[in-house]
Motif scaffolding. Structure first.
Motif, mmCIF file in Angstrom:
data_model
loop_
_atom_site.group_PDB
_atom_site.id
_atom_site.type_symbol
_atom_site.label_atom_id
_atom_site.label_comp_id
_atom_site.label_asym_id
_atom_site.label_seq_id
_atom_site.Cartn_x
_atom_site.Cartn_y
_atom_site.Cartn_z
ATOM 1 N N ASP A 150 10.530 52.460 49.068
ATOM 2 C CA ASP A 150 9.976 52.514 50.664
ATOM 3 C C ASP A 150 9.900 53.891 51.260
ATOM 4 O OD1 ASP A 150 10.396 50.985 53.067
ATOM 5 O OD2 ASP A 150 11.574 52.467 53.861
ATOM 6 N N VAL A 151 10.015 54.480 50.733
ATOM 7 C CA VAL A 151 9.376 56.174 51.039
ATOM 8 C C VAL A 151 8.975 56.399 50.119
ATOM 9 C CG1 VAL A 151 9.686 58.668 49.973
ATOM 10 C CG2 VAL A 151 12.008 56.898 50.869
ATOM 11 N N VAL A 152 7.835 55.496 49.230
ATOM 12 C CA VAL A 152 6.892 55.850 48.481
ATOM 13 C C VAL A 152 6.123 54.933 49.386
ATOM 14 C CG1 VAL A 152 5.571 56.010 46.644
ATOM 15 C CG2 VAL A 152 7.538 56.823 46.695
ATOM 16 N N LYS A 153 6.672 53.572 49.558
ATOM 17 C CA LYS A 153 5.372 52.854 50.500
ATOM 18 C C LYS A 153 4.886 53.741 51.661
ATOM 19 C CE LYS A 153 7.235 49.977 52.588
ATOM 20 N NZ LYS A 153 7.012 49.810 54.183
ATOM 21 N N SER A 154 6.102 53.823 52.702
ATOM 22 C CA SER A 154 5.599 53.906 54.178
ATOM 23 C C SER A 154 5.131 55.687 53.810
ATOM 24 C CB SER A 154 6.510 54.099 54.525
ATOM 25 O OG SER A 154 8.633 53.583 54.906
ATOM 26 N N ARG A 155 5.416 56.468 52.599
ATOM 27 C CA ARG A 155 4.644 57.768 53.090
ATOM 28 C C ARG A 155 3.127 57.435 52.522
ATOM 29 N NH1 ARG A 155 7.350 63.279 51.115
ATOM 30 N NH2 ARG A 155 8.957 63.049 52.520
ATOM 31 N N PHE A 156 2.563 56.460 51.705
ATOM 32 C CA PHE A 156 1.583 56.122 51.426
ATOM 33 C C PHE A 156 0.676 55.228 52.875
ATOM 34 C CE2 PHE A 156 -1.663 53.001 49.622
ATOM 35 C CZ PHE A 156 -2.339 54.041 49.045
ATOM 36 N N GLY A 165 -5.850 61.137 53.610
ATOM 37 C CA GLY A 165 -6.572 60.607 52.871
ATOM 38 C C GLY A 165 -6.002 61.664 51.574
ATOM 39 N N GLU A 166 -4.468 62.245 51.852
ATOM 40 C CA GLU A 166 -3.837 63.504 50.648
ATOM 41 C C GLU A 166 -3.324 62.623 49.489
ATOM 42 O OE1 GLU A 166 0.709 66.240 50.615
ATOM 43 O OE2 GLU A 166 0.149 64.086 52.320
ATOM 44 N N PHE A 167 -3.045 61.557 49.570
ATOM 45 C CA PHE A 167 -2.450 60.462 48.206
ATOM 46 C C PHE A 167 -3.925 59.129 47.620
ATOM 47 C CE2 PHE A 167 1.204 60.987 51.136
ATOM 48 C CZ PHE A 167 1.817 62.124 50.095
ATOM 49 N N SER A 168 -4.003 59.524 47.123
ATOM 50 C CA SER A 168 -4.472 58.548 45.716
ATOM 51 C C SER A 168 -4.153 57.217 45.215
ATOM 52 C CB SER A 168 -5.329 59.317 44.706
ATOM 53 O OG SER A 168 -4.202 59.887 43.585
ATOM 54 N N GLY A 169 -3.229 57.124 45.309
ATOM 55 C CA GLY A 169 -2.343 56.019 45.278
ATOM 56 C C GLY A 169 -0.755 56.001 45.031
ATOM 57 N N LYS A 224 3.854 63.999 43.633
ATOM 58 C CA LYS A 224 3.899 64.540 45.073
ATOM 59 C C LYS A 224 4.619 64.360 45.362
ATOM 60 C CE LYS A 224 -1.541 65.104 45.625
ATOM 61 N NZ LYS A 224 -2.157 64.804 46.268
ATOM 62 N N SER A 225 5.365 64.300 46.198
ATOM 63 C CA SER A 225 6.435 63.862 47.003
ATOM 64 C C SER A 225 7.772 64.801 46.207
ATOM 65 C CB SER A 225 7.194 62.744 47.594
ATOM 66 O OG SER A 225 5.529 61.833 47.826
ATOM 67 N N TYR A 226 8.038 64.229 44.835
ATOM 68 C CA TYR A 226 9.140 64.553 43.801
ATOM 69 C C TYR A 226 8.730 65.842 43.485
ATOM 70 C CZ TYR A 226 11.599 65.458 39.392
ATOM 71 O OH TYR A 226 12.501 66.068 38.658
ATOM 72 N N ARG A 227 7.485 66.963 43.421
ATOM 73 C CA ARG A 227 7.049 68.108 43.050
ATOM 74 C C ARG A 227 7.287 68.723 44.138
ATOM 75 N NH1 ARG A 227 2.567 65.810 39.933
ATOM 76 N NH2 ARG A 227 1.766 66.312 42.130
ATOM 77 N N GLU A 228 6.965 68.412 45.677
ATOM 78 C CA GLU A 228 7.443 68.899 46.211
ATOM 79 C C GLU A 228 8.274 69.355 47.306
ATOM 80 O OE1 GLU A 228 4.790 67.416 49.903
ATOM 81 O OE2 GLU A 228 2.605 68.160 48.406
ATOM 82 N N GLU A 229 9.544 68.239 46.682
ATOM 83 C CA GLU A 229 10.863 67.685 47.837
ATOM 84 C C GLU A 229 12.316 67.100 46.660
ATOM 85 O OE1 GLU A 229 10.678 66.523 51.799
ATOM 86 O OE2 GLU A 229 8.521 66.090 51.298
ATOM 87 N N GLY A 230 11.769 67.732 45.536
ATOM 88 C CA GLY A 230 12.714 66.848 44.597
ATOM 89 C C GLY A 230 13.353 65.141 44.622
#
Length: 199
Positions: free
Chosen positions: A134-140, A146-150, A157-163
């Motif tokens: 749900d977190v990934v879907k909502s962010r996308f 257009g930050e995310f390509s998919g 990217k979410s994992y790298r930035e916030e763990g």
């Protein structure tokens, strides 16, 4: 209403697993969901802290103008992957637990206690499992610039930035909310089906 109609189409009220999965996807696939996320997201706030959109209709017009009608359905595949299997588990958990409690005598004569407990546990378990998706879907879906390509790019990217903790943000509150909400939902569903089947 969607759930009840789906039961009638499939011709059974004793096996809600497939029906709940389809009902959930039918409800969530509507572009209203994406428009809501888009409008509420903090990404949609301009640098001067003023809201970019006047309301839902203005937001919808912007999406169509910038991305076409397909923009309203962005993340539809992600919702299918998120909702269909997990809400199949949702119905299965309720059915198994409710049946076991009633057969074991851990409920009242009308099955109200079993429906409340089984419904609450089913909702809590489902939301615990669904939160990362749900977190990934909502962010996308709410990606305004257009930050995310998919979806995978969004997750990485979410994992790298916030763990890893980013995927369970709000999990405790969501699960605490899920128990009473789904307990009542399944109680109303079960009692309503009993009433309609007795008519």
């Amino acid at each position: 209403l969607i759930l009840f109609c789906t039961f009638k189409i499939w011709g059974t009220s004793s096996n809600p697993i497939i029906c709940i999965s389809l009902r959930r996807y039918m409800a969530e696939i509507l572009p209203i969901r994406r428009k809501t996320l888009y409008n509420q997201s903090i990404i949609c706030i301009s640098p001067d802290k003023k809201k970019r959109f006047k309301g839902p209709l203005d937001c919808a017009r912007h999406i169509v103008r910038e991305h076409g009608l397909r923009g309203l359905y962005k993340g539809g595949v992600a919702m299918a992957w998120r909702d269909v299997p997990t809400f199949g588990l949702y119905g299965l958990t309720y059915e198994v637990m409710s049946h076991w409690m009633k057969q074991s005598g851990w409920s009242d004569s009308q099955g109200i206690v079993a429906d409340l407990v089984a419904g609450g546990c089913a909702g809590t378990l489902t939301w615990f499992l669904i939160i990362p998706f749900d977190v990934v879907k909502s962010r996308f879906q709410a990606d305004f610039v257009g930050e995310f390509s998919g979806l995978m790019d969004c997750a990485m990217k979410s994992y790298r930035e916030e763990g890893i903790r980013v995927f369970y943000r709000g999990c405790l509150v969501t699960c605490l909310r899920a128990f009473p909400v789904n307990a009542v939902t399944f109680l109303v569903y079960s009692q309503s089906m009993q009433y309609m089947e007795s008519r």
